[in-house]
Enzyme design. Sequence first.
Site, PDB file in Angstrom:
ATOM      1  N   GLU A   1       0.086  -8.170  -2.323  1.00  0.00           N
ATOM      2  CA  GLU A   1      -1.155  -7.984  -2.535  1.00  0.00           C
ATOM      3  C   GLU A   1      -1.596  -8.405  -3.929  1.00  0.00           C
ATOM      4  O   GLU A   1      -2.756  -8.845  -4.137  1.00  0.00           O
ATOM      5  CB  GLU A   1      -2.155  -6.371  -2.182  1.00  0.00           C
TER       6      GLU A   1
ATOM      7  N   PHE B   1      -2.824   9.759   4.786  1.00  0.00           N
ATOM      8  CA  PHE B   1      -1.833   8.753   4.897  1.00  0.00           C
ATOM      9  C   PHE B   1      -2.334   7.479   4.008  1.00  0.00           C
ATOM     10  O   PHE B   1      -3.498   6.810   4.665  1.00  0.00           O
ATOM     11  CB  PHE B   1      -1.356   8.521   6.215  1.00  0.00           C
ATOM     12  N   GLN B   2      -1.734   6.752   3.298  1.00  0.00           N
ATOM     13  CA  GLN B   2      -2.304   5.620   2.558  1.00  0.00           C
ATOM     14  C   GLN B   2      -3.494   5.610   2.045  1.00  0.00           C
ATOM     15  O   GLN B   2      -4.474   4.645   1.827  1.00  0.00           O
ATOM     16  CB  GLN B   2      -2.231   4.453   3.569  1.00  0.00           C
TER      17      GLN B   2
ATOM     18  N   LYS C   1     -12.361   2.974   7.159  1.00  0.00           N
ATOM     19  CA  LYS C   1     -11.993   2.532   8.389  1.00  0.00           C
ATOM     20  C   LYS C   1     -13.010   3.067   9.504  1.00  0.00           C
ATOM     21  O   LYS C   1     -13.381   2.140  10.501  1.00  0.00           O
ATOM     22  CB  LYS C   1     -10.804   2.874   8.926  1.00  0.00           C
TER      23      LYS C   1
ATOM     24  N   MET D   1       9.391 -15.557 -25.034  1.00  0.00           N
ATOM     25  CA  MET D   1       8.261 -15.100 -26.080  1.00  0.00           C
ATOM     26  C   MET D   1       8.996 -13.858 -26.582  1.00  0.00           C
ATOM     27  O   MET D   1       8.815 -13.722 -28.028  1.00  0.00           O
ATOM     28  CB  MET D   1       7.094 -14.921 -25.561  1.00  0.00           C
TER      29      MET D   1
END
Lengths: 160, 563
Positions: free
Chosen positions: B49, B111-112, B161, B477
Site C-alpha cells: 500500500e 478484525f483489521q 464497509k 548519505m
Amino acid sequence: MRHTLSVMVENEPGVLSRVVGLFSGRGFNIESLNVAPTLEEGVSLMTITTIGDEQIIEQIVKQLRKLVTVIKVVDLTELKAVEREMVIIKINAEDAKRAEILRIVDIFRCKVIDVSIDELTIEVTGDHGKIEALINLLARFGIKEIARTGTVAMKRALQN
Amino acid sequence: MELTGAQIFLECLRKEGVEVVFGYPGGAIIDIYDQLPNYPFKHILVRHEQGAVHSADGYARATGNVGVSLVTSGPGATNAVTGIATAYMDSIPVVIFTGQVPTPLIGNDAFQEVDIVGITRPCTKHNYLVKDINELAYTVRQAFYLARSGRPGPVVVDLPKDLMQAKTEFIWPEDVSLRSYQPNLSPHIRQIKKVAELIANAERPVIYAGGGVVSAGAEEELTWLAKNLNIPVTATLMGLGAFPGNDPLWLGMLGMHGTYAANMAINNADLVLAIGARFDDRVTGKVDTFAAKATLVHIDIDPTSIQKNVAVHVPLVADCKSALSALKDVIEPTLEQNYSEDSHAVWVQQVKQWSEVHPLRYNKGSKFIKPQYVVEKVYEISNGDAIIATEVGQNQMWAAQFYKFKKSKSFLSSGGLGTMGYGLPAAIGAQMAFPDRLVVNIAGDGSIQMNIQELMTAVCNNLPVKIVILNNGYLGMVRQWQELFYKRNYCETCMDAQPDFVKLAEAYGAVGFRVTEEKDVTPVLTEAFALPKVCIIDVRVDPEENVYPMVPAGASLSDMLLV
C-alpha cells in the site's frame, strides 16, 4: 506572554483532537482549554489560553485558521475582552481558621457551596488575576482539592 | 434509482474525472472492488500500500492532477501512512480512500480495525470518516476539492464497509462550499506594487523558487520575470524544473547541497524573492545568517509558511501564479523606462564568476565509475526530456545537481519527508500518466530495496520504467555524515550483503544490466532506454564518493565544504 484565543469551530467529531493535536504536534503549550456549543447549531466555541512570544502566537493563530474545521480565530489579548473562570476549591477550615476564611470568601464574593467539620468548599468566578490572588491567599490554610473550568472569554461590546 | 455506497463512490470518481486508481484490495474495501470492473478507469494493483500512495503521488506530481489510491482497513491503511506523510510534506494533491470495518464494529477492536482518521490527522490536509451514506458523495467531492485547492495536500476518506453495501439515491453535489476554508488566492495589489518597487531599486536581486511555483503552474510567469529583469534564479529541490536548468540565469539548487553560486548569491543579495518556498532548514542552514543583507519578499499561498522560520520584510499571501502575473502587469508597462538590458549586469557577472570558480564538479579519471558521471549520461542520453524520479540520499542529491531539468513536473522526489522507497512507485505513477515518455528512477542500492516489490507492478502493467542504481554498497548519505562528523564510525551503513540485482530483475520479468566500467555506462544506458521494458541498470560506482558542496546541518550557507 499569556494570550487568550477565541476559536469558533464546526461542532463535529474529532474537532477537539484536531485542535489539541495541532498544539502538541508543533510543540505549543495549552494552559487552559474550554469548549461548549454556541447558539448557532453545529458551531462550538473554544477558549484557549496559551503562553508564547509574538512569533509563536502568530504561528498558533495561523495554524488554527488553517484547520479546515476552524471557522474563526480571534486573539482576545489584543482587544478589550471580558474573561472569567470558575473554580471550586476545597480548603482546610478548622474552627480557629474558619472565620478568617469566610471573611476572604466574602471579600472575593465567593460562594460557600459545601461545609463539613473541618472543610469548606467554595465557588469563585473571576478573571485570571482574581483567581490567582484568591488561590495565593487561601494557600496558607491548605487547599485540599481544586477544580477549574479554564478561562472563557468574550470581546467587549462597542469596539471597532 | 438507488445505488449502493460502492457504486456511489465509483460514480463520484467518474465525475471527478479520475483515470487511474492505484490500490490493493482487502475485506473492508471488497464491495468497491466488486463494482470496479463496471467503471471505466484503470486500476493498478500495487504490491504494497505504500507503493499505492507513492504511485498516486508520482502521478499527481507528473500531471498536476489529483492522484487516487484505494486501500483496505487496518494494515492496508497503516501501510499507506508513509506515502500520505510524504505527500503532505511536499503538498501533493492525493486522495486516499481507506476501507473501514462496519460502523457497528467501529471502536470495538474489530478484525483489521484501526483509527486511521486519528493516525493520519497530523499528516493530512484534512480527513474524514464517512458515517452516513447520504453524506458519501458530498464528502468525496469535498476531499477532491480540498486536495487540489489552496495549498494542495493529501486527504484521507475512511469508508465503513456497511455504508458501501447500503443503498441510497445518488445525488452529485455541483458545488462545494466550506465557510471555514477560503484560501486566499489573489494578491494584495499594494504589496505587489511594493515588490515591483523593491525590484526596480535592487542591485543584487535573486529569485528563490520552490514547489509552490510548480503546483500553481507559474513557471511561465517566473521565467518572464527573471529574463526580462535579468534576475538570477535558484530553486529548492521541489522547485527544480520551474526555471529551465540550461538557462544562463540559472544558478542551480541552493541549500545544504546547493551550488556555490546559489548560496553565495543568497548570502550577498540585497533582495531575495522567495516564491512558493518555505525556508526549509535544508535550504536556509543557520537561519540568522540566511540572506542577512537582503530585503526578503515571500510569496506563498499558505499564511502559516510566512514568518514561520525566517522573518520576512514583505509577506504576500497569494497563489504564485496570480501573484507573479499581477507583478508582471505592474512591471510590464514600465519595463523600458525602469529597466535596461544591462540591469543588474554587474551582479549577474559576479554570480557567473562564482559559478565558474566553483562549478559542480567531481574528480574524473578515477578507477571507479563516478555516480555524477552516470547522472550526466542519463541527462545526455535522454536529451533532458526524461521524467526523473529519485529515491532518497546521495542518489537524490546527485540527480538534483547533475540533471539539468528543462521542464517542470519532470523531477519527482521526496523533499520534505525524505522517504526512501519513494522513487520506484512514483516512477510507476508517472509512467502510467505518460506511457510514451522516458521515466527513469535514479536509485541507491539501499533505498531501492525499500519498495523493490513494485517491480512486479511495473512489469505486469507494461510500464517500462528504467531503474538506474548508483550502487556503492553503502547507505551513502549516512556514511558521508559518519565520515565527516562522526569520526568515520561507519556503524551499520555498509550494505555489502546485497541481492544480485540483475537476477532479481530477471526474476520479476524485467531486464537487468550490470555496469562495472565507465566505458560501458553510455552504451548500456542507451540500450536500456531504448528497450520497451522495465530495466534495472546496476551501476557499481565509487563506494566512497560524497555529495559536494555541502553545508553541514545548522551551519551558515557560507560555510560550504567544497571538495
